[in-house]
Enzyme design. Structure first.
Site, PDB file in Angstrom:
ATOM      1  CD  GLN A   1       5.726  -4.613  11.808  1.00 11.21           C
ATOM      2  OE1 GLN A   1       6.503  -5.396  12.326  1.00 11.21           O
ATOM      3  NE2 GLN A   1       5.071  -4.880  10.693  1.00 11.21           N
ATOM      4  CB  THR A   2       7.421  -0.829   7.928  1.00 10.25           C
ATOM      5  OG1 THR A   2       6.675  -0.498   6.761  1.00 10.25           O
ATOM      6  CG2 THR A   2       8.794  -1.293   7.492  1.00 10.25           C
ATOM      7  NE  ARG A   3       0.287  -4.165   5.444  1.00 11.61           N
ATOM      8  CZ  ARG A   3      -0.541  -3.311   6.056  1.00 11.61           C
ATOM      9  NH1 ARG A   3      -0.332  -3.023   7.324  1.00 11.61           N
ATOM     10  NH2 ARG A   3      -1.536  -2.754   5.414  1.00 11.61           N
TER      11      ARG A   3
ATOM     12  CG  HIS B   1       6.612   6.445   2.841  1.00 14.48           C
ATOM     13  ND1 HIS B   1       6.372   7.249   3.936  1.00 14.48           N
ATOM     14  CD2 HIS B   1       5.666   5.465   2.878  1.00 14.48           C
ATOM     15  CE1 HIS B   1       5.330   6.796   4.601  1.00 14.48           C
ATOM     16  NE2 HIS B   1       4.870   5.709   3.986  1.00 14.48           N
TER      17      HIS B   1
ATOM     18  CG  HIS C   1       7.733   4.704   6.790  1.00 16.35           C
ATOM     19  ND1 HIS C   1       7.629   3.903   5.688  1.00 16.35           N
ATOM     20  CD2 HIS C   1       6.539   4.624   7.421  1.00 16.35           C
ATOM     21  CE1 HIS C   1       6.418   3.367   5.633  1.00 16.35           C
ATOM     22  NE2 HIS C   1       5.750   3.793   6.682  1.00 16.35           N
TER      23      HIS C   1
ATOM     24  NE  ARG D   1      -1.447   7.703   7.795  1.00 16.34           N
ATOM     25  CZ  ARG D   1      -2.038   6.868   6.932  1.00 16.34           C
ATOM     26  NH1 ARG D   1      -3.330   6.613   7.052  1.00 16.34           N
ATOM     27  NH2 ARG D   1      -1.342   6.290   5.980  1.00 16.34           N
TER      28      ARG D   1
ATOM     29  CB  ALA E   1      -0.894  -3.485  12.657  1.00 19.23           C
TER      30      ALA E   1
END
Length: 392
Positions: free
Chosen positions: A198-200, A204, A207, A293, A296
Site C-alpha cells: 500500500q502507498t499513497r 522510491h 519502497h 515505517r 498510514a
C-alpha cells in the site's frame, strides 16, 4: 504459508457483492424520481464502491450503531470479527430528519448522478471526540482525518447498499482490478502466496527495496497504490501511477508483479489504518501484507513503528493475513546498497534517506532527488509533474 489462492478466505468467509443486477438496477432507476436523495462526498463514494465490490467484506452496507460502537472502542464488529476503521455515512440533522427507517434512499455523487441505493435500517448520533481519540489517537483538528470527522454530519445512516453499476475508473480503467478478478488472476498465475503493498506516495528506492525483499519469500507482489481522496499536498494519483509504470518497465520482473489501483480514500489513521489496509488486501486475495515505517501516518501523531506493534494485539489467525514488518530503509554509503539498521553497519551520517517534504522542496527548486533515493527515470517524472504543478 502454503495454501491455494482459492482457499484464501475473504474476511468473514465470503466475498461480498453489492453491485445491482440488471433487474435491480432497472427497478431502482424506475423509482429514482420518488426516492429521498442524499449526496455523497468523494470519500463516501469510495466507501460505497469498496463495499459493493467486496473490498470491505464482510460489510454489506454502512455500519449500524452496534458495529460502529464496537469498532471504535474494540476494533471489532458486533459479531467479534476484527475491524479497525468505522465505515459510516454521515449527514446533517436537517438531511436525516425526514428519512424513514425501512425505506430506500437514492445516493448521488457530487455531480448529482444517481449511483447507489441505501436501504435505511437505522439513524443514530455518535460522539465525534470519542471516535477521534480512539481511531486517530488525537482530537487535534490539524490532523487530516480528524478534520474530516469534525466537519461531517452529526447523524449516521446505516443499512445495506447497492451500487447501481460498476463503471470503469475515469483515469485508470486498465488497472481497475476488483477483488473477484484479482483472486482469479492470482489463481491463473499459480501464485500460492501473494504480498500486498500500500502507498499513497510516489515510489522510491526504500519502497523498492522492501518490496523486493518481500518478493524473495512469496510467489507474487500485488502493488496496490491508493487513488481515492487524499490530502491536498499529496502527490496526485496519476503521477504516482506513472512512476509505478516506469519502475515496473525497467526494474521489476513483470511475471511476478501485478499493479492495480485501490479506489479507497485515505484516513491517515496510522496503526488502525494499517490493520484496515491489511484486511482489504486479504479480500483482494493477498496472503501477506507489507507494513513499513509509519504506515498510514501523518505528521508526528504516531510512533515510527506503532503500525507494526498493533498487529501484536491480535491472536495468530484472527486477521487471516501475515504482516511483513520492515525497518526504515535507506541507501548505505559504506556498503553502497539499500539496507536497514538490521543489515547495515553504517553510522547515521552514512545513510541517505529523504522525507517526502524534502523531496517536494527539491523538485520545486528544480533539483532532482539523488539516485540513491529515487531511480533517475522516476525522479525525472516527478520533476516534470512538479513543473506543471508550479506553472499552474
Amino acid at each position: 504459508m502454503s495454501q491455494n489462492p482459492d482457499a484464501i478466505a475473504p474476511h468473514g468467509g465470503q466475498l461480498v457483492n453489492r453491485i445491482a443486477t440488471p433487474e435491480q438496477r432497472a427497478e431502482f432507476l424506475s423509482k429514482a424520481d420518488f426516492l429521498p436523495q442524499v449526496q455523497l462526498d468523494d470519500r463516501a463514494v469510495s466507501d460505497l464502491e469498496m463495499i459493493a465490490i467486496g473490498a470491505f467484506s464482510p460489510l454489506t452496507g454502512f455500519m449500524n450503531q452496534e458495529d460502529y460502537d464496537r469498532t471504535v472502542t474494540e476494533m471489532r464488529l458486533a459479531n467479534g470479527l476484527v475491524w479497525s476503521i468505522p465505515i459510516t455515512l454521515s449527514v446533517s440533522e436537517e438531511v436525516a430528519s425526514p428519512l424513514k427507517e425501512g425505506g430506500f434512499i437514492r445516493l448521488d455523487n457530487s455531480r448529482g448522478e444517481f449511483i447507489g441505493v441505501l436501504q435505511l435500517t437505522q439513524k443514530y448520533h455518535y460522539d465525534k471526540t470519542r471516535e477521534a481519540i480512539n481511531v486517530y489517537r488525537t482530537d487535534d483538528v490539524k490532523h487530516p482525518g480528524v478534520q474530516v470527522l469534525y466537519n461531517q454530519g452529526t447523524v449516521h445512516l446505516a443499512g445495506d447498499i447497492w451500487l447501481l453499476q460498476r463503471e470503469p475508473h475515469p483515469q485508470f480503467p486498465t488497472y481497475q482490478i476488483d477483488p473477484a478478478v484479482s483472486r482469479q488472476l492470482f489463481k491463473d498465475k499459480g501464485w500460492k502466496t501473494i504480498v500486498g503493498f500500500q502507498t499513497r506516495n510516489p515510489i522510491h528506492r526504500a519502497h523498492e527495496y522492501i518490496q523486493k525483499c518481500a518478493l524473495e519469500t512469496v510467489d507474487g507482489l500485488f502493488l496496490h497504490p491508493l487513488v481515492g481522496a487524499t490530502k491536498e499536498d499529496d502527490i496526485a494519483a496519476d503521477v504516482r501511477m506513472r512512476c509505478y509504470e516506469i519502475l515496473l518497465e525497467h526494474y521489476y520482473p513483470l511475471d511476478r508483479v501485478t499493479l492495480a489501483i485501490n479506489p479507497a480514500a485515505m484516513r491517515y489513521a496510522g496503526p488502525r489504518e494499517a490493520i484496515f489496509h491489511a484486511l482489504v488486501r486479504k479480500n483482494y486475495g493477498c496472503t501477506h501484507f507489507i507494513v513499513g515505517r509509519d504506515h498510514a501516518g501523518v505528521g508526528d501523531y504516531y510512533g515510527t513503528y506503532d503500525a507494526q506493534y498493533i498487529f501484536d494485539e491480535f491472536a495468530p489467525g484472527e486477521l487471516g493475513i501475515v504482516p511483513m514488518k520492515f525497518e526504515h530503509a535507506f541507501y548505505c554509503t559504506r556498503t553502497k546498497q539499500m539496507a536497514t539498521s538490521k543489515t547495515s553497519p553504517s553510522r547515521p551520517e552514512e545513510r541517505i534517506h529523504l522525507s517526502g517534504t524534502k523531496v517536494r522542496e527539491m523538485l520545486r527548486r528544480g533539483e532532482l532527488p539523488p539516485p540513491e533515493f529515487s531511480r533517475p527515470e522516476v525522479a525525472a517524472e516527478l520533476a516534470r509533474a512538479m513543473r506543471i504543478e508550479v506553472s499552474v
